[in-house]
Design an enzyme around this catalytic site. Structure first.
Site, PDB file in Angstrom:
ATOM      1  N   TYR A 104      32.913  19.549  32.969  1.00  0.00           N
ATOM      2  CA  TYR A 104      32.949  18.822  34.243  1.00  0.00           C
ATOM      3  C   TYR A 104      31.545  18.305  34.537  1.00  0.00           C
ATOM      4  CZ  TYR A 104      37.549  20.961  34.966  1.00  0.00           C
ATOM      5  OH  TYR A 104      38.859  21.355  34.818  1.00  0.00           O
ATOM      6  N   GLY A 144      45.839  14.320  44.674  1.00  0.00           N
ATOM      7  CA  GLY A 144      45.751  13.778  46.033  1.00  0.00           C
ATOM      8  C   GLY A 144      46.990  13.014  46.474  1.00  0.00           C
ATOM      9  N   PHE A 169      45.988  20.089  39.037  1.00  0.00           N
ATOM     10  CA  PHE A 169      46.549  18.997  39.848  1.00  0.00           C
ATOM     11  C   PHE A 169      47.571  19.555  40.860  1.00  0.00           C
ATOM     12  CE2 PHE A 169      45.943  15.212  36.642  1.00  0.00           C
ATOM     13  CZ  PHE A 169      44.587  15.272  36.836  1.00  0.00           C
ATOM     14  N   PRO A 170      47.230  20.613  41.610  1.00  0.00           N
ATOM     15  CA  PRO A 170      48.199  21.177  42.565  1.00  0.00           C
ATOM     16  C   PRO A 170      48.602  20.187  43.652  1.00  0.00           C
ATOM     17  CG  PRO A 170      45.998  22.081  42.943  1.00  0.00           C
ATOM     18  CD  PRO A 170      45.930  21.332  41.656  1.00  0.00           C
ATOM     19  N   LEU A 171      47.718  19.195  43.892  1.00  0.00           N
ATOM     20  CA  LEU A 171      48.043  18.167  44.892  1.00  0.00           C
ATOM     21  C   LEU A 171      48.372  16.839  44.212  1.00  0.00           C
ATOM     22  CD1 LEU A 171      45.116  18.983  47.380  1.00  0.00           C
ATOM     23  CD2 LEU A 171      47.525  19.661  47.574  1.00  0.00           C
TER      24      LEU A 171
HETATM   25  N1  LIG Z   1      42.901  22.663  32.768  1.00  0.00           N
HETATM   26  C1  LIG Z   1      42.851  21.377  32.848  1.00  0.00           C
HETATM   27  O1  LIG Z   1      43.043  20.662  31.886  1.00  0.00           O
HETATM   28  C2  LIG Z   1      42.544  20.753  34.178  1.00  0.00           C
HETATM   29  C3  LIG Z   1      42.763  19.381  34.389  1.00  0.00           C
HETATM   30  C4  LIG Z   1      42.495  18.853  35.642  1.00  0.00           C
HETATM   31  C5  LIG Z   1      42.014  19.666  36.650  1.00  0.00           C
HETATM   32  N2  LIG Z   1      41.776  20.997  36.410  1.00  0.00           N
HETATM   33  C6  LIG Z   1      41.308  21.894  37.488  1.00  0.00           C
HETATM   34  O2  LIG Z   1      42.232  21.804  38.537  1.00  0.00           O
HETATM   35  C7  LIG Z   1      41.542  21.555  39.765  1.00  0.00           C
HETATM   36  C8  LIG Z   1      42.444  20.803  40.705  1.00  0.00           C
HETATM   37  O3  LIG Z   1      42.740  19.533  40.190  1.00  0.00           O
HETATM   38  P1  LIG Z   1      42.146  18.210  40.822  1.00  0.00           P
HETATM   39  O4  LIG Z   1      40.997  18.569  41.677  1.00  0.00           O
HETATM   40  O5  LIG Z   1      41.901  17.255  39.753  1.00  0.00           O
HETATM   41  O6  LIG Z   1      43.390  17.629  41.609  1.00  0.00           O
HETATM   42  P2  LIG Z   1      44.156  18.085  42.955  1.00  0.00           P
HETATM   43  O7  LIG Z   1      43.620  19.374  43.452  1.00  0.00           O
HETATM   44  O8  LIG Z   1      45.599  17.951  42.686  1.00  0.00           O
HETATM   45  O9  LIG Z   1      43.779  16.912  43.957  1.00  0.00           O
HETATM   46  C9  LIG Z   1      42.444  16.573  44.227  1.00  0.00           C
HETATM   47  C10 LIG Z   1      42.464  15.248  44.948  1.00  0.00           C
HETATM   48  O10 LIG Z   1      43.106  15.414  46.201  1.00  0.00           O
HETATM   49  C11 LIG Z   1      42.260  15.002  47.264  1.00  0.00           C
HETATM   50  N3  LIG Z   1      42.417  16.001  48.316  1.00  0.00           N
HETATM   51  C12 LIG Z   1      42.184  17.338  48.239  1.00  0.00           C
HETATM   52  N4  LIG Z   1      42.484  17.944  49.402  1.00  0.00           N
HETATM   53  C13 LIG Z   1      42.909  16.975  50.239  1.00  0.00           C
HETATM   54  C14 LIG Z   1      43.358  16.982  51.590  1.00  0.00           C
HETATM   55  N5  LIG Z   1      43.419  18.107  52.286  1.00  0.00           N
HETATM   56  N6  LIG Z   1      43.729  15.797  52.151  1.00  0.00           N
HETATM   57  C15 LIG Z   1      43.662  14.652  51.438  1.00  0.00           C
HETATM   58  N7  LIG Z   1      43.239  14.581  50.158  1.00  0.00           N
HETATM   59  C16 LIG Z   1      42.876  15.732  49.565  1.00  0.00           C
HETATM   60  C17 LIG Z   1      40.858  15.014  46.694  1.00  0.00           C
HETATM   61  O11 LIG Z   1      40.084  13.996  47.295  1.00  0.00           O
HETATM   62  P3  LIG Z   1      38.782  14.375  48.201  1.00  0.00           P
HETATM   63  O12 LIG Z   1      37.717  14.767  47.246  1.00  0.00           O
HETATM   64  O13 LIG Z   1      38.538  13.125  48.942  1.00  0.00           O
HETATM   65  O14 LIG Z   1      39.222  15.508  49.082  1.00  0.00           O
HETATM   66  C18 LIG Z   1      41.089  14.682  45.225  1.00  0.00           C
HETATM   67  O15 LIG Z   1      41.144  13.314  45.008  1.00  0.00           O
HETATM   68  C19 LIG Z   1      40.306  20.793  39.310  1.00  0.00           C
HETATM   69  O16 LIG Z   1      39.300  20.774  40.311  1.00  0.00           O
HETATM   70  C20 LIG Z   1      39.947  21.555  38.077  1.00  0.00           C
HETATM   71  O17 LIG Z   1      39.231  22.739  38.425  1.00  0.00           O
HETATM   72  C21 LIG Z   1      42.054  21.531  35.199  1.00  0.00           C
END
Ligand SMILES: NC(=O)c1ccc[n+]([C@@H]2O[C@H](COP(=O)([O-])OP(=O)(O)OC[C@H]3O[C@@H](n4cnc5c(N)ncnc54)[C@H](OP(=O)(O)O)[C@@H]3O)[C@@H](O)[C@H]2O)c1
Length: 303
Positions: free
Chosen positions: A83, A233, A228-230
């Site tokens: 990252y 976004g 990608f729990p959200l």
């Molecule tokens: N193992 C793997 O291959 C893999 C792949 C991808 C990700 N990951 C891990 O999974 C974690 C979660 O995934 P992710 O961060 O990519 O995606 P996510 O948690 O599904 O969504 C993050 C997105 O949602 C927005 N968001 C978050 N909270 C919000 C809220 N309360 N209201 C409105 N928008 C909101 C964020 O924008 P803002 O910044 O503007 O809040 C960001 O764009 C990553 O941080 C990483 O640690 C692992």
């Protein structure tokens, strides 16, 4: 559905009361028999530059997000060597080192970076060992609590990849081993080589392609970390698929998506990512949303 600390007008701005909002309300899960964490964690990928490349626009805000997460009871932070690369791990060290007792940092190795949004698996043992050594240095740790193989490299025998992590575990550099983006068959093959305590696959209420692995992990006491729990976004957006039900319930769409995950399995360890303190507070307040079985079904239908 009840959300005592939220209102629908301006939720993210109004949630600041750390005495009532705490990740501990998500319940706990014990990883590998000895690491007990609050189930709602934090993912650090959004703390880097665009395309998960380079520094964030404002590193001070990133530091504030991490410190606020811990203040709000988060004791499980997901990161990876790739990252930034390096950026997220170094920000975690800057924000939180010396680490509070009980904070579990889960990092990963096995994906290399060629530029923004470019990821290539490399599972050669010498490379995995190098990255674990660098993560120890970048995080300021003597042992990594949870090291996840970011991807299985199809060009390297699994025994060599998981075997090297096992050697690092035997040397005391890794406490526990996890996998990322695997099938049940791959998990079982890896379990022949080392104990696997967590799996991390793409999963959210709108994308349940890893349902079988989730059920398997739940049944066997293996932590399931949905990435990608959200849905990056999409599920948190105003006007998104959960917006109408959110409006009726008084919770935000993001809180519904996270409360749904927490209810789905006791082994679920969501790690929502955000670069904003307001969104972080919004997300942690999901722990106070109680979903009935009917709510749970309605959210699944809407998503
Ligand atoms: N193992 C793997 O291959 C893999 C792949 C991808 C990700 N990951 C891990 O999974 C974690 C979660 O995934 P992710 O961060 O990519 O995606 P996510 O948690 O599904 O969504 C993050 C997105 O949602 C927005 N968001 C978050 N909270 C919000 C809220 N309360 N209201 C409105 N928008 C909101 C964020 O924008 P803002 O910044 O503007 O809040 C960001 O764009 C990553 O941080 C990483 O640690 C692992």
């Amino acid at each position: 559905m009840s959300t005592p600390e939220t209102n629908t007008e301006n939720t993210a701005q109004t949630i600041t009361d750390t005495t009532t909002i705490n990740a501990a309300a998500s319940g706990s899960f014990t990883i590998g028999g000895d690491l007990t964490v609050n189930r709602l964690g934090f993912g650090s990928m959004q703390l880097t530059g665009p395309g998960v490349w380079g520094d964030p626009k404002d590193p001070d805000v990133a530091v504030r997000v991490l410190r606020r997460a811990v203040e709000l009871g988060v004791d499980f932070i997901d990161t990876a060597d790739s990252y930034g690369p390096v950026v997220a791990e170094q920000l975690i060290k800057k924000a939180l080192h010396p680490y509070p007792e009980g904070l579990v940092i889960a990092t990963k190795a096995g994906l290399t970076r060629q530029g923004p949004d470019q990821w290539t698996p490399v599972g050669r043992p010498a490379y995995l060992r190098q990255q674990v050594e660098l993560s120890l240095r970048n995080l300021g740790l003597e042992r990594i609590d949870l090291l996840q193989l970011h991807r299985i490299d199809p060009e390297v025998p699994l025994e060599d990849q998981v075997g090297e992590l096992k050697k690092l575990q035997d040397e005391g550099k890794i406490r526990h081993i996890g996998l990322s983006e695997v099938s049940i068959e791959q998990l079982q093959a890896a379990q022949q080589i080392a104990e696997i305590v967590t799996v991390q696959n793409l999963y959210n209420v709108a994308n349940r392609q890893s349902e079988a692995l989730l059920d398997h992990a739940t049944e066997h006491g293996i932590g399931f970390i949905p990435w990608f729990p959200l849905a990056t976004g999409e599920l948190a957006k105003p006007g998104g698929p959960l917006a109408a039900i959110a409006e009726k319930s008084g919770a935000t769409p993001s809180q519904l998506a996270l409360a749904w995950l927490l209810k789905r399995s006791p082994a679920m360890l969501p790690i929502p990512g955000t670069s904003s303190v307001a969104h972080l507070e919004d997300n942690i307040a999901a722990t106070s949303v109680q979903l009935s079985d009917a709510d749970f079904e309605a959210i699944a239908q809407a998503a």
